[in-house]
Enzyme design. Structure first.
Site, PDB file in Angstrom:
ATOM      1  N   CYS A 119       0.812  -1.231   0.000  1.00  0.00           N
ATOM      2  CA  CYS A 119       0.000   0.000   0.000  1.00  0.00           C
ATOM      3  C   CYS A 119       0.846   1.282   0.000  1.00  0.00           C
ATOM      4  O   CYS A 119       0.583   2.211  -0.778  1.00  0.00           O
ATOM      5  CB  CYS A 119      -0.926   0.000   1.212  1.00  0.00           C
ATOM      6  SG  CYS A 119      -0.174  -0.704   2.685  1.00  0.00           S
ATOM      7  N   HIS A 157      -3.259   6.211   4.432  1.00  0.00           N
ATOM      8  CA  HIS A 157      -1.835   6.331   4.754  1.00  0.00           C
ATOM      9  C   HIS A 157      -1.338   7.700   4.289  1.00  0.00           C
ATOM     10  O   HIS A 157      -1.643   8.131   3.163  1.00  0.00           O
ATOM     11  CB  HIS A 157      -1.022   5.264   4.014  1.00  0.00           C
ATOM     12  CG  HIS A 157      -1.168   3.870   4.537  1.00  0.00           C
ATOM     13  ND1 HIS A 157      -1.949   3.535   5.628  1.00  0.00           N
ATOM     14  CD2 HIS A 157      -0.599   2.712   4.110  1.00  0.00           C
ATOM     15  CE1 HIS A 157      -1.853   2.221   5.840  1.00  0.00           C
ATOM     16  NE2 HIS A 157      -1.046   1.706   4.928  1.00  0.00           N
TER      17      HIS A 157
HETATM   18  P1  NAP Z   1      -7.967  -9.320   7.459  1.00  0.00           P
HETATM   19  O1  NAP Z   1      -8.967  -8.231   7.604  1.00  0.00           O
HETATM   20  O2  NAP Z   1      -7.313  -9.871   8.669  1.00  0.00           O
HETATM   21  O3  NAP Z   1      -8.627 -10.503   6.607  1.00  0.00           O
HETATM   22  C1  NAP Z   1      -7.972 -11.716   6.404  1.00  0.00           C
HETATM   23  C2  NAP Z   1      -8.730 -12.542   5.381  1.00  0.00           C
HETATM   24  O4  NAP Z   1      -8.008 -13.760   5.110  1.00  0.00           O
HETATM   25  C3  NAP Z   1     -10.102 -12.964   5.877  1.00  0.00           C
HETATM   26  O5  NAP Z   1     -10.994 -13.000   4.793  1.00  0.00           O
HETATM   27  C4  NAP Z   1      -9.840 -14.374   6.387  1.00  0.00           C
HETATM   28  O6  NAP Z   1     -10.986 -15.196   6.391  1.00  0.00           O
HETATM   29  C5  NAP Z   1      -8.871 -14.862   5.329  1.00  0.00           C
HETATM   30  N1  NAP Z   1      -8.170 -16.036   5.807  1.00  0.00           N
HETATM   31  C6  NAP Z   1      -7.460 -16.183   6.948  1.00  0.00           C
HETATM   32  N2  NAP Z   1      -7.002 -17.437   7.064  1.00  0.00           N
HETATM   33  C7  NAP Z   1      -7.445 -18.106   5.979  1.00  0.00           C
HETATM   34  C8  NAP Z   1      -7.326 -19.454   5.542  1.00  0.00           C
HETATM   35  N3  NAP Z   1      -6.635 -20.364   6.228  1.00  0.00           N
HETATM   36  N4  NAP Z   1      -7.901 -19.798   4.360  1.00  0.00           N
HETATM   37  C9  NAP Z   1      -8.590 -18.891   3.654  1.00  0.00           C
HETATM   38  N5  NAP Z   1      -8.751 -17.597   4.017  1.00  0.00           N
HETATM   39  C10 NAP Z   1      -8.179 -17.216   5.175  1.00  0.00           C
HETATM   40  O7  NAP Z   1      -6.753  -8.851   6.537  1.00  0.00           O
HETATM   41  P2  NAP Z   1      -6.734  -7.789   5.324  1.00  0.00           P
HETATM   42  O8  NAP Z   1      -6.365  -6.462   5.830  1.00  0.00           O
HETATM   43  O9  NAP Z   1      -7.970  -7.926   4.489  1.00  0.00           O
HETATM   44  O10 NAP Z   1      -5.482  -8.295   4.510  1.00  0.00           O
HETATM   45  C11 NAP Z   1      -5.423  -9.573   3.965  1.00  0.00           C
HETATM   46  C12 NAP Z   1      -4.107  -9.727   3.233  1.00  0.00           C
HETATM   47  O11 NAP Z   1      -4.071  -8.847   2.128  1.00  0.00           O
HETATM   48  C13 NAP Z   1      -2.886  -9.350   4.089  1.00  0.00           C
HETATM   49  O12 NAP Z   1      -2.463 -10.436   4.855  1.00  0.00           O
HETATM   50  C14 NAP Z   1      -1.910  -8.918   3.070  1.00  0.00           C
HETATM   51  O13 NAP Z   1      -1.171 -10.005   2.580  1.00  0.00           O
HETATM   52  C15 NAP Z   1      -2.780  -8.332   1.995  1.00  0.00           C
HETATM   53  N6  NAP Z   1      -2.821  -6.876   2.098  1.00  0.00           N
HETATM   54  C16 NAP Z   1      -2.276  -6.208   1.107  1.00  0.00           C
HETATM   55  C17 NAP Z   1      -2.268  -4.859   1.116  1.00  0.00           C
HETATM   56  C18 NAP Z   1      -1.609  -4.144   0.008  1.00  0.00           C
HETATM   57  O14 NAP Z   1      -1.120  -3.090   0.236  1.00  0.00           O
HETATM   58  N7  NAP Z   1      -1.575  -4.650  -1.167  1.00  0.00           N
HETATM   59  C19 NAP Z   1      -2.861  -4.148   2.131  1.00  0.00           C
HETATM   60  C20 NAP Z   1      -3.441  -4.829   3.161  1.00  0.00           C
HETATM   61  C21 NAP Z   1      -3.407  -6.207   3.117  1.00  0.00           C
HETATM   62  P3  NAP Z   1     -11.789 -15.519   7.778  1.00  0.00           P
HETATM   63  O15 NAP Z   1     -12.624 -14.319   8.057  1.00  0.00           O
HETATM   64  O16 NAP Z   1     -12.581 -16.714   7.427  1.00  0.00           O
HETATM   65  O17 NAP Z   1     -10.746 -15.756   8.828  1.00  0.00           O
HETATM   66  C1  3JM Z   2       0.020  -5.839   4.332  1.00  0.00           C
HETATM   67  O1  3JM Z   2       1.550 -12.912   5.210  1.00  0.00           O
HETATM   68  C2  3JM Z   2       0.739 -12.177   5.785  1.00  0.00           C
HETATM   69  O2  3JM Z   2       0.117 -12.528   6.782  1.00  0.00           O
HETATM   70  C3  3JM Z   2       0.465 -10.838   5.193  1.00  0.00           C
HETATM   71  C4  3JM Z   2       1.092  -9.691   5.873  1.00  0.00           C
HETATM   72  C5  3JM Z   2       0.714  -8.351   5.265  1.00  0.00           C
HETATM   73  C6  3JM Z   2       1.221  -7.899   4.045  1.00  0.00           C
HETATM   74  C7  3JM Z   2       2.063  -8.785   3.206  1.00  0.00           C
HETATM   75  O3  3JM Z   2       3.254  -8.941   3.497  1.00  0.00           O
HETATM   76  O4  3JM Z   2       1.524  -9.335   2.251  1.00  0.00           O
HETATM   77  C8  3JM Z   2      -0.163  -7.538   5.971  1.00  0.00           C
HETATM   78  C9  3JM Z   2      -0.509  -6.296   5.496  1.00  0.00           C
HETATM   79  C10 3JM Z   2       0.897  -6.623   3.594  1.00  0.00           C
HETATM   80  C11 3JM Z   2       1.469  -6.082   2.354  1.00  0.00           C
HETATM   81  O5  3JM Z   2       0.733  -5.453   1.593  1.00  0.00           O
HETATM   82  O6  3JM Z   2       2.661  -6.199   2.103  1.00  0.00           O
END
Ligand code: NAP
Ligand code: 3JM
Length: 345
Positions: A132, A252
């Protein structure tokens, strides 16, 4: 009117902070969705999500979930992506992955449409969405890079808790109530949910996002360093970052110092930023107008202001860059890549 071609779409991590924004954007932007597969952990299987007036049932994500899927959005963490993206690619899907799992893989394009959409079309099944904080910075710097070249970037971030997921959003609310009521604060989530040591985020600033590496930088800071070079296609850009979590829900903010490679006029800089795709120049000091997380939240654009020449280095600029981390920083950048793929058929 000709029939619009529809695409079978899967969203992995549908119940998460990012997944919720992806589904909202697919609906709002009328993405040409055919079959819709919504996936999360076993905890969420059976719950429903409303999409275009219909309830769609969430299923547990497994390697067998991707039969017939053409476009899969992943935001369920790096480990889930490492496990399930290969299965989705095997089933014929193009995966747009929001995690860091494949970002630095040389075979995987790392794409911000305003900077390098052409890379997306070279994908071998996976397109990575950058971090992000990186996305909003490179989208803003791109027109300056093209016109002057960039020697060095020094960035400090002020990052919203929603970047750490739905549980961190709740954590800020809970702790804020504890502080206001004069109760003891018991931190449970931040700075890193998987590490034992916790810190207060309410009414605080935490100079740690993600884990520390041996070089003294955090992983989030190193994502900004490495991803900026890869997206810009220029390993010579020097980048140093300090990433800080602050008690803001969405948006952010970044203080960015950038040294350009040639002389510039401030008028030219303003014109380049004002005309850059996806960027809104919000910079009227006389009116006290500049980007704020509170006004950027909910919007897909990136906002830039406080644009000024450095006092000691005439080839350097200072900028304040703000964007909604769940939208341009995650869900919108991913859906935007999807829209480009769909336009190419
Ligand atoms: P979050 O609110 O904690 O949501 C996590 C999601 O992953 C929920 O839908 C959860 O489902 C699912 N999940 C967890 N364990 C799982 C499993 N074993 N099998 C299938 N689904 C599972 O997190 P978030 O903020 O949405 O972020 C999710 C991911 O996106 C991060 O970990 C990161 O890698 C990425 N991310 C990227 C950016 C970016 O800048 N590109 C920003 C933020 C996040 P349940 O509700 O069923 O647990
Ligand atoms: C933003 O592996 C993980 O649990 C994800 C951690 C995470 C990430 C990531 O590294 O993919 C949380 C929030 C990010 C990201 O965008 O880099």
């Amino acid at each position: 009117m000709s029939e619009q071609k529809l695409f079978n779409v899967a969203v992995v991590g549908i119940t998460g902070a990012v997944g919720q924004q992806i589904i909202r954007l697919l609906e709002e932007r009328d993405f040409p969705v055919g079959e819709l597969t919504l996936l999360a952990s076993a905890r969420s299987a059976g719950k429903t999500v409303r999409f275009k007036g219909k309830d769609v049932t969430i299923e547990e994500a497994t390697p067998d979930s991707f039969q017939g899927v053409q476009i899969a959005f992943f935001s369920a963490g790096g480990d889930i992506s490492k496990e399930l993206v290969p299965a989705a690619v095997k089933a014929g899907a193009v995966c747009i992955d929001n995690t860091s799992a494949f970002r630095m893989d040389p075979e995987t394009p790392l794409v911000v449409p305003e900077v390098n959409i052409e890379e997306a079309f070279k994908n071998k099944g996976v397109i990575a969405n950058p971090n992000c904080s990186t996305i909003q910075m490179v989208a803003t710097l791109k027109p300056l890079y093209d016109r002057y070249g960039i020697d060095r970037v020094i960035v400090s971030t002020y990052q919203a808790v929603s970047g750490a997921g739905a549980s961190a959003i709740n954590e800020l609310t809970r702790q804020s109530e504890q502080v206001v009521k004069g109760l003891e604060v018991d931190p449970q989530i931040l700075p890193v949910s998987s590490l034992a040591v916790k810190h207060q985020i309410a009414f605080n600033a935490i100079p740690q996002i993600d884990k520390f590496l041996d070089n003294g930088f955090t992983n989030e800071e190193m994502k900004m360093v490495r991803e900026t070079k890869k997206i810009m296609g220029d390993e010579s850009i020097k980048v140093t970052a300090t990433c800080v979590r602050i008690p803001v829900y969405y948006g952010h903010s970044e203080s960015v110092y950038v040294e350009l490679k040639s002389d510039f006029e401030m008028e030219e800089i303003r014109e380049l930023l004002a005309n850059a795709p996806g960027i809104v120049l919000e910079d009227e000091p006389a009116e006290q107008r500049y980007p704020l997380a509170s006004t950027a939240a909910g919007k897909i654009e990136t906002f830039v202001g406080r644009v000024r020449r450095d006092l000691d280095n005439p080839r350097a600029l200072n900028l304040w860059i703000v964007s909604d981390n769940l939208l341009k920083g995650a869900a919108w950048n991913a859906v935007q890549i999807g829209e480009h793929l769909v336009q190419q058929g």
